[in-house]
Design a protein around this motif. Structure first.
Motif, PDB file in Angstrom:
ATOM      1  N   GLU A  84       0.851  -1.194   0.000  1.00 57.18           N
ATOM      2  CA  GLU A  84       0.000   0.000   0.000  1.00 57.18           C
ATOM      3  C   GLU A  84       0.892   1.251   0.000  1.00 57.18           C
ATOM      4  N   THR A  86       0.255   4.334  -0.534  1.00 56.40           N
ATOM      5  CA  THR A  86      -0.280   5.630  -0.089  1.00 56.40           C
ATOM      6  C   THR A  86      -0.432   5.666   1.427  1.00 56.40           C
ATOM      7  N   GLN A 105      -5.800   3.987   9.784  1.00 56.62           N
ATOM      8  CA  GLN A 105      -4.758   4.211   8.753  1.00 56.62           C
ATOM      9  C   GLN A 105      -4.666   5.705   8.474  1.00 56.62           C
ATOM     10  N   ASN A 143     -13.557  -4.229   4.253  1.00 56.64           N
ATOM     11  CA  ASN A 143     -13.184  -3.121   5.152  1.00 56.64           C
ATOM     12  C   ASN A 143     -14.326  -2.119   5.141  1.00 56.64           C
ATOM     13  N   TYR A 193     -12.787  -6.457  -6.951  1.00 60.53           N
ATOM     14  CA  TYR A 193     -12.475  -5.477  -5.909  1.00 60.53           C
ATOM     15  C   TYR A 193     -13.483  -4.341  -6.034  1.00 60.53           C
TER      16      TYR A 193
HETATM   17  C1  LIG Z   1      -8.909  11.840  -0.964  1.00 64.07           C
HETATM   18  C2  LIG Z   1      -9.000  10.327  -0.848  1.00 64.07           C
HETATM   19  C3  LIG Z   1      -7.794   9.797  -0.064  1.00 64.07           C
HETATM   20  C4  LIG Z   1      -7.876   8.294   0.054  1.00 64.07           C
HETATM   21  C5  LIG Z   1      -8.786   7.704   0.928  1.00 64.07           C
HETATM   22  C6  LIG Z   1      -8.852   6.320   1.086  1.00 64.07           C
HETATM   23  C7  LIG Z   1      -8.033   5.508   0.343  1.00 64.07           C
HETATM   24  C8  LIG Z   1      -8.098   4.034   0.503  1.00 64.07           C
HETATM   25  C9  LIG Z   1      -8.226   3.460   1.774  1.00 64.07           C
HETATM   26  C10 LIG Z   1      -8.288   2.076   1.929  1.00 64.07           C
HETATM   27  C11 LIG Z   1      -8.205   1.256   0.827  1.00 64.07           C
HETATM   28  S1  LIG Z   1      -8.254  -0.488   1.012  1.00 64.07           S
HETATM   29  O1  LIG Z   1      -8.697  -1.041  -0.246  1.00 64.07           O
HETATM   30  O2  LIG Z   1      -9.046  -0.767   2.169  1.00 64.07           O
HETATM   31  C12 LIG Z   1      -6.631  -1.109   1.269  1.00 64.07           C
HETATM   32  C13 LIG Z   1      -6.112  -0.792   2.644  1.00 64.07           C
HETATM   33  O3  LIG Z   1      -5.462   0.444   2.615  1.00 64.07           O
HETATM   34  C14 LIG Z   1      -8.075   1.814  -0.438  1.00 64.07           C
HETATM   35  C15 LIG Z   1      -8.009   3.194  -0.599  1.00 64.07           C
HETATM   36  C16 LIG Z   1      -7.143   6.085  -0.547  1.00 64.07           C
HETATM   37  C17 LIG Z   1      -7.071   7.491  -0.698  1.00 64.07           C
HETATM   38  C18 LIG Z   1      -6.140   8.155  -1.599  1.00 64.07           C
HETATM   39  C19 LIG Z   1      -4.721   7.874  -1.393  1.00 64.07           C
HETATM   40  C20 LIG Z   1      -5.416   7.622  -2.703  1.00 64.07           C
HETATM   41  C21 LIG Z   1      -5.711   6.278  -3.188  1.00 64.07           C
HETATM   42  C22 LIG Z   1      -6.808   6.085  -3.967  1.00 64.07           C
HETATM   43  C23 LIG Z   1      -7.030   4.795  -4.396  1.00 64.07           C
HETATM   44  C24 LIG Z   1      -6.185   3.786  -4.008  1.00 64.07           C
HETATM   45  C25 LIG Z   1      -5.123   4.077  -3.206  1.00 64.07           C
HETATM   46  N1  LIG Z   1      -4.875   5.315  -2.797  1.00 64.07           N
END
Ligand SMILES: CCCc1ccc(-c2ccc(S(=O)(=O)CCO)cc2)cc1[C@H]1C[C@H]1c1ccccn1
Length: 238
Positions: A84, A86, A105, A143, A193
């Motif tokens: 991950e 980000t 997170q 999640n 997904y």
């Molecule tokens: C303004 C929105 C910010 C933002 C909020 C949330 C998330 C995000 C959280 C969780 C999950 S998950 O699939 O549960 C995997 C565990 O982490 C995927 C995405 C990503 C971003 C941002 C960082 C961007 C992003 C978008 C899509 C995928 C990954 N990162």
């Protein structure tokens, strides 16, 4: 079932997400926005209070791994920083069971959005395949945003996103014609997904859509490759 106050919601949302994922991308409401080999990523453009909350659905086929392995590595907090990109911080706030956690997170700031955190329960489960006995069981990781007394209230600091995400995996085995042992060459994992993320605070719609267009394909590609690499040459977990 474990007597935890969150359990009824965990059960309900997990099974709802399973049905939602199994609907696939029918109905012409899903707009294909990214493609890379077997991976196809779709979205619906929706706004809630002027915020883009675009539901996303991706389908992918990955050779050489099982749904149990795929959902295990998606669920496991120990390896999350491996794939991950980000993520800035992560804390397991509560271990409800060995397949159910509450996680906080903090994601890296993604211009032009301000930094955000996500507080959610995370659950993984095997769903026996009651229809086709020859098929393998389905595995789902889910999640879903939640409240938690251990989480910081974030007054005036971090914006908290709300999200519902699921990874649904169906393994198929093409047994070797010579009756030899099943190896990873005979495994195919079909993945769906799904994610709905409410950014929780104002982000310019066009900028947010650009972030998703860039980040989601990268994320799913990197995650699935990570699992293939981890499982290569390891005993198969069905
Ligand atoms: C303004 C929105 C910010 C933002 C909020 C949330 C998330 C995000 C959280 C969780 C999950 S998950 O699939 O549960 C995997 C565990 O982490 C995927 C995405 C990503 C971003 C941002 C960082 C961007 C992003 C978008 C899509 C995928 C990954 N990162």
């Amino acid at each position: 079932a474990p007597a935890h106050p969150l359990w009824p919601e965990i059960e309900r949302v997990t099974l709802e997400q399973l049905q939602y994922a199994r609907l696939g991308v029918e109905g012409g409401v899903w707009q294909l926005f990214a493609e890379d080999g077997e991976m196809k990523m779709y979205k619906r453009e929706e706004e809630v209070d002027g915020l883009a909350v675009d539901p996303l659905k991706a389908v992918h086929t990955v050779k050489g791994v099982t749904g149990r392995e795929m959902t295990h590595y998606f669920f496991s907090p120990d390896v999350r920083f491996e794939w991950e990109t980000t993520l800035e911080q992560m804390k397991v706030l509560e271990t409800i069971a060995d397949d159910t956690l509450v996680i906080l997170q903090i994601h890296k700031r993604v211009w032009p959005a301000s930094q955000r955190d996500a507080l959610f329960w995370s659950h993984v489960r095997r769903v026996p395949n009651d229809t086709d006995r020859d098929a393998q069981d389905i595995w789902i990781a889910c999640n879903h945003s939640t409240e938690h007394h251990e989480a910081p209230s974030n007054e005036g600091k971090m914006v908290r996103v709300s999200l519902t995400v699921c990874l649904v995996c169906q393994t198929s085995i093409e047994p070797p014609s010579d009756g030899g042992p099943v190896t990873r060459d005979h495994l195919t994992c079909k993945i769906t997904y799904c994610s709905v993320v409410n950014p929780g605070g104002w982000v310019p719609t066009s900028a947010l859509r650009a972030v998703y267009k860039r980040e989601y394909p990268k994320f799913l590609k990197r995650f699935t490759q990570y699992v293939k690499d981890r499982c290569d040459k390891q005993p198969i977990l069905f």
